[in-house]
Write an enzyme that holds these catalytic residues in place. Structure first.
Site, PDB file in Angstrom:
ATOM      1  N   ASP A 184       0.816  -1.216   0.000  1.00 19.10           N
ATOM      2  CA  ASP A 184       0.000   0.000   0.000  1.00 19.10           C
ATOM      3  C   ASP A 184       0.852   1.269   0.000  1.00 19.10           C
ATOM      4  OD1 ASP A 184      -2.159  -1.634   0.111  1.00 19.10           O
ATOM      5  OD2 ASP A 184      -2.681  -1.210   2.194  1.00 19.10           O
ATOM      6  N   ARG A 185       0.266   2.321  -0.496  1.00 22.50           N
ATOM      7  CA  ARG A 185       0.956   3.620  -0.539  1.00 22.50           C
ATOM      8  C   ARG A 185       1.444   4.053   0.838  1.00 22.50           C
ATOM      9  NH1 ARG A 185      -1.103   8.808  -3.927  1.00 22.50           N
ATOM     10  NH2 ARG A 185       0.531  10.270  -3.343  1.00 22.50           N
TER      11      ARG A 185
END
Length: 230
Positions: free
Chosen positions: A121-122
């Site tokens: 995930d970012r």
């Protein structure tokens, strides 16, 4: 069957279309049966390895390379950075920076480019594997699928988990209201998360997590579902 080889589908198609796959010196389709003692050979060209790679290089930021081999890199991804651009003109993703750092590198005597093998995930920091050519992508994909490459996560979750370890076995589906989100839904895909408690500080618990499955946002969704959101 040759379709079981560790080639990405695009490379198998390329070998078939350009008749570069040879069994005992003769051209064959990827559906051919092989026997013990057979000699299988194939050839790839520089243009084959760069085809389909279109991440614009960005030299504005240097990422930390933890390890580099002939066919792949281990890169330290910082939190807040997305893995790949969402449009051809974007240049602020990890793959844009890695593409710039690979300029001039060689992989199997071919120019090296950045190819994504997996993602995190970012907002998550951690180690990611970046392949230098499409052939390596297929091999690394197989190793991940067969659990030969193991990934461990650390996460702070809200609240004090009473047990020392546990598992969360709840199916995950796309949120019908927001397709970018995931929710626990028994009609969704099977998802299993294993966790071990490390310690608790001010009613927040640090856990070590391993995934039996790899659903989108699985760790976030599962811990939120048991009342201990990240």
């Amino acid at each position: 069957l040759l379709t079981g080889l560790l080639f990405p589908r695009s490379i198998r198609g390329l070998l078939r279309q350009k008749k570069r796959l040879l069994l005992n010196g003769r051209n064959i389709p990827t559906s051919e049966l092989v026997s013990p003692g057979d000699k299988l050979s194939f050839s790839l060209e520089t243009s084959d390895f760069s085809k389909g790679q279109n991440y614009l290089p960005n030299n504005d930021r240097r990422l930390r390379i933890l390890s580099e081999k002939e066919d792949y890199l281990l890169v330290d991804k910082p939190a807040g950075m997305k893995m790949h651009p969402h449009s051809p003109n974007e240049t602020d993703a990890l793959l844009n920076y890695v593409e710039a750092q690979l300029k001039g590198h060689l992989s199997r005597s071919c120019p090296a480019h950045a190819f994504m093998v997996h993602r995190i995930d970012r907002d998550t920091s951690g180690v990611v594997i970046i392949a230098k050519n499409p052939l390596a992508v297929g091999i690394l994909d197989q190793l991940l699928a067969k659990k030969r490459i193991k990934r461990t996560y650390l996460a702070w979750v809200s609240g004090n988990l009473e047990n020392k370890k546990g598992s969360i076995d709840q199916a995950i589906a796309v949120d019908p209201i927001n397709p970018y989100k995931r929710i626990v839904d028994q009609a969704g895909q099977k998802a299993v998360t294993h966790w071990t408690k490390i310690h608790t500080v001010y009613q927040n618990t640090l856990v070590r997590v391993s995934l039996e499955t790899g659903r989108t946002h699985q760790i976030r969704v599962h811990f939120a579902a048991i009342g201990h959101p990240i």
